[in-house]
Design a protein around this motif. Structure first.
Motif, PDB file in Angstrom:
ATOM      1  N   PRO A 154      -5.101  -8.364  12.024  1.00 16.16           N
ATOM      2  CA  PRO A 154      -6.287  -9.001  11.445  1.00 16.16           C
ATOM      3  C   PRO A 154      -6.584  -8.616   9.999  1.00 16.16           C
ATOM      4  O   PRO A 154      -7.402  -9.269   9.352  1.00 16.16           O
ATOM      5  CB  PRO A 154      -7.418  -8.549  12.376  1.00 16.16           C
ATOM      6  CG  PRO A 154      -6.924  -7.279  12.972  1.00 16.16           C
ATOM      7  CD  PRO A 154      -5.442  -7.456  13.126  1.00 16.16           C
ATOM      8  N   GLU A 155      -5.911  -7.582   9.492  1.00 15.72           N
ATOM      9  CA  GLU A 155      -6.104  -7.240   8.081  1.00 15.72           C
ATOM     10  C   GLU A 155      -5.334  -8.204   7.177  1.00 15.72           C
ATOM     11  O   GLU A 155      -5.552  -8.223   5.966  1.00 15.72           O
ATOM     12  CB  GLU A 155      -5.651  -5.803   7.823  1.00 15.72           C
ATOM     13  CG  GLU A 155      -6.523  -4.774   8.519  1.00 15.72           C
ATOM     14  CD  GLU A 155      -5.884  -3.400   8.525  1.00 15.72           C
ATOM     15  OE1 GLU A 155      -6.422  -2.488   7.875  1.00 15.72           O
ATOM     16  OE2 GLU A 155      -4.835  -3.231   9.187  1.00 15.72           O
ATOM     17  N   GLY A 156      -4.415  -8.967   7.761  1.00 19.43           N
ATOM     18  CA  GLY A 156      -3.706  -9.988   6.997  1.00 19.43           C
ATOM     19  C   GLY A 156      -2.428  -9.522   6.353  1.00 19.43           C
ATOM     20  O   GLY A 156      -1.538 -10.320   6.076  1.00 19.43           O
ATOM     21  N   THR A 157      -2.290  -8.242   6.118  1.00 20.57           N
ATOM     22  CA  THR A 157      -1.096  -7.688   5.488  1.00 20.57           C
ATOM     23  C   THR A 157      -1.064  -6.194   5.758  1.00 20.57           C
ATOM     24  O   THR A 157      -2.017  -5.622   6.290  1.00 20.57           O
ATOM     25  CB  THR A 157      -1.103  -7.949   3.971  1.00 20.57           C
ATOM     26  OG1 THR A 157       0.164  -7.574   3.408  1.00 20.57           O
ATOM     27  CG2 THR A 157      -2.201  -7.150   3.275  1.00 20.57           C
ATOM     28  N   ARG A 158       0.032  -5.545   5.385  1.00 20.84           N
ATOM     29  CA  ARG A 158       0.109  -4.095   5.548  1.00 20.84           C
ATOM     30  C   ARG A 158      -0.841  -3.410   4.571  1.00 20.84           C
ATOM     31  O   ARG A 158      -0.844  -3.702   3.382  1.00 20.84           O
ATOM     32  CB  ARG A 158       1.545  -3.620   5.316  1.00 20.84           C
ATOM     33  CG  ARG A 158       2.509  -4.007   6.424  1.00 20.84           C
ATOM     34  CD  ARG A 158       3.930  -3.598   6.090  1.00 20.84           C
ATOM     35  NE  ARG A 158       4.432  -4.353   4.953  1.00 20.84           N
ATOM     36  CZ  ARG A 158       5.607  -4.126   4.362  1.00 20.84           C
ATOM     37  NH1 ARG A 158       6.384  -3.155   4.784  1.00 20.84           N
ATOM     38  NH2 ARG A 158       5.992  -4.871   3.347  1.00 20.84           N
ATOM     39  N   VAL A 159      -1.638  -2.502   5.108  1.00 21.92           N
ATOM     40  CA  VAL A 159      -2.617  -1.768   4.306  1.00 21.92           C
ATOM     41  C   VAL A 159      -2.167  -0.309   4.243  1.00 21.92           C
ATOM     42  O   VAL A 159      -1.848   0.281   5.282  1.00 21.92           O
ATOM     43  CB  VAL A 159      -4.023  -1.868   4.932  1.00 21.92           C
ATOM     44  CG1 VAL A 159      -5.032  -1.031   4.147  1.00 21.92           C
ATOM     45  CG2 VAL A 159      -4.468  -3.324   4.978  1.00 21.92           C
ATOM     46  N   PRO A 160      -2.098   0.290   3.056  1.00 22.88           N
ATOM     47  CA  PRO A 160      -1.610   1.672   2.928  1.00 22.88           C
ATOM     48  C   PRO A 160      -2.356   2.643   3.826  1.00 22.88           C
ATOM     49  O   PRO A 160      -3.534   2.440   4.151  1.00 22.88           O
ATOM     50  CB  PRO A 160      -1.846   1.989   1.440  1.00 22.88           C
ATOM     51  CG  PRO A 160      -1.851   0.658   0.767  1.00 22.88           C
ATOM     52  CD  PRO A 160      -2.467  -0.283   1.758  1.00 22.88           C
TER      53      PRO A 160
END
Length: 257
Positions: A154-160
Motif C-alpha cells: 500500500p505504500e506504492g513503492t519500496r520505502v527505505p
C-alpha cells in the motif's frame, strides 16, 4: 564492504539470475499444461523458496516469523510493508496461490516477465491511476472469489528502512467490497537488503503477521477507517521490532492505489 562480502554478493546475483533464466525457460514448456494452482506452485513457490534459501546461504540473511497463527484459512487482501526485493520472494512462497499488484512493464522483461504473466498478476499502468484503481477493483475481486490471495504494497513503492509512507486505500477498498479482511504484515527486510545499491548485510529479518482486520460497516468511511487501522498496526509493529524510530514521520504515498 569487505572484498569477501563483495564476492559473495556477486556470486549471489549470478546464481539468482542464472536460476531465474533456467527456471523460467523450463516453465514455458511445463506450466501451460498445469492447473493454475499447480502452475503457481511450480513456477513461483519453488523458485522463490530457492531465492530465499540462496539469500540465507550466500548472504547470511535469514528470517523468523511471528503471528503465523493469524493467517486466516480463506485467502484475503495482504497489506505488507515494502522495503526490498526479499519480501516479494518470501510472501510469494509463503502464501499460495497469490496474485500480486505490480507494474505492467515487468511483464515485458524477457523470461522473468513472461513467466510472471502466467501467474495472473494484477499488472497496472501507474501512469493512469484511475484506470489502475478500476483494474484493481475488478481483477482483485475476481482473484479473491477464485480463492487467490491478493498482495498489495500500500505504500506504492519500496520505502527505505526507518521510514514509512502513507497507505493508499485500494487494498482496503478491495477488502471491504469483497467482505473480506485485510492481513497486515510488518518486517525489517530493508535493514539487510536495502532499497538502493547492491550491498547486503547478514542478519535475521523479522516478519510479523498481524490479526485479520475487518471493516466496521460499508462504504467510503469504512474503507478509510480500515485503511487507517491497518496503517496504525503496521506503524506500531515496525516500531516494536526496531525498524522505525519513535519520531519517524510518514512520507508521501507513491501512488493512489
Amino acid at each position: 564492504m569487505s572484498t569477501v562480502q563483495a564476492i559473495r554478493i556477486f556470486l549471489f546475483y549470478l546464481l539468482l539470475s542464472t536460476s531465474a533464466l533456467l527456471w523460467c525457460s523450463l516453465s514455458f514448456f511445463i506450466a501451460p499444461f498445469l492447473s493454475f494452482k499447480a502452475r503457481y506452485h511450480f513456477i513461483n513457490v519453488n523458485w522463490c523458496r530457492f531465492a530465499v534459501w540462496l539469500t540465507a546461504v550466500m548472504l547470511g540473511i535469514r528470517y523468523e516469523v511471528s503471528g503465523a497463527e493469524n493467517v486466516p484459512k480463506q485467502p484475503c487482501v495482504i497489506l505488507s510493508k515494502h522495503q526490498s526485493t526479499w519480501e516479494t520472494f518470501f510472501l510469494s512462497c509463503y502464501f499460495e496461490p497469490l496474485s500480486q499488484v505490480l507494474k505492467r512493464e515487468l511483464l515485458f522483461l524477457p523470461f522473468f516477465g513472461w513467466a510472471m504473466a502466467m501467474l495472473k498478476p494484477i499488472a497496472i499502468d501507474r501512469d493512469n491511476p484511475k484506470a489502475a484503481l478500476k483494474q484493481l477493483a475488478k481483477q482483485g475481486h475476481e482473484r479473491l472469489e477464485a480463492g487467490i490471495w491478493v498482495l498489495i504494497f500500500p505504500e506504492g513503492t519500496r520505502v527505505p528502512a526507518g521510514q514509512i509512507a502513507k497507505f493508499s486505500r485500494g487494498g482496503a477498498a478491495l477488502a471491504v467490497n469483497a467482505n473480506l479482511p485485510v492481513l497486515p504484515i510488518a518486517h525489517n527486510a530493508g535493514e539487510f537488503w536495502p532499497k538502493q545499491g547492491w550491498g547486503k548485510r547478514s542478519g535475521t529479518i523479522r516478519v510479523v503477521i498481524g490479526p485479520p482486520m475487518y471493516a466496521e460497516g460499508t462504504g467510503p468511511r469504512a474503507i478509510v477507517e480500515l485503511n487507517d487501522r491497518a496503517y496504525a498496526w503496521v506503524e506500531q509493529a515496525q516500531r516494536d521490532i526496531g525498524a522505525l524510530p519513535a519520531s519517524a514521520p510518514a512520507s508521501e504515498a507513491a501512488a493512489p492505489f
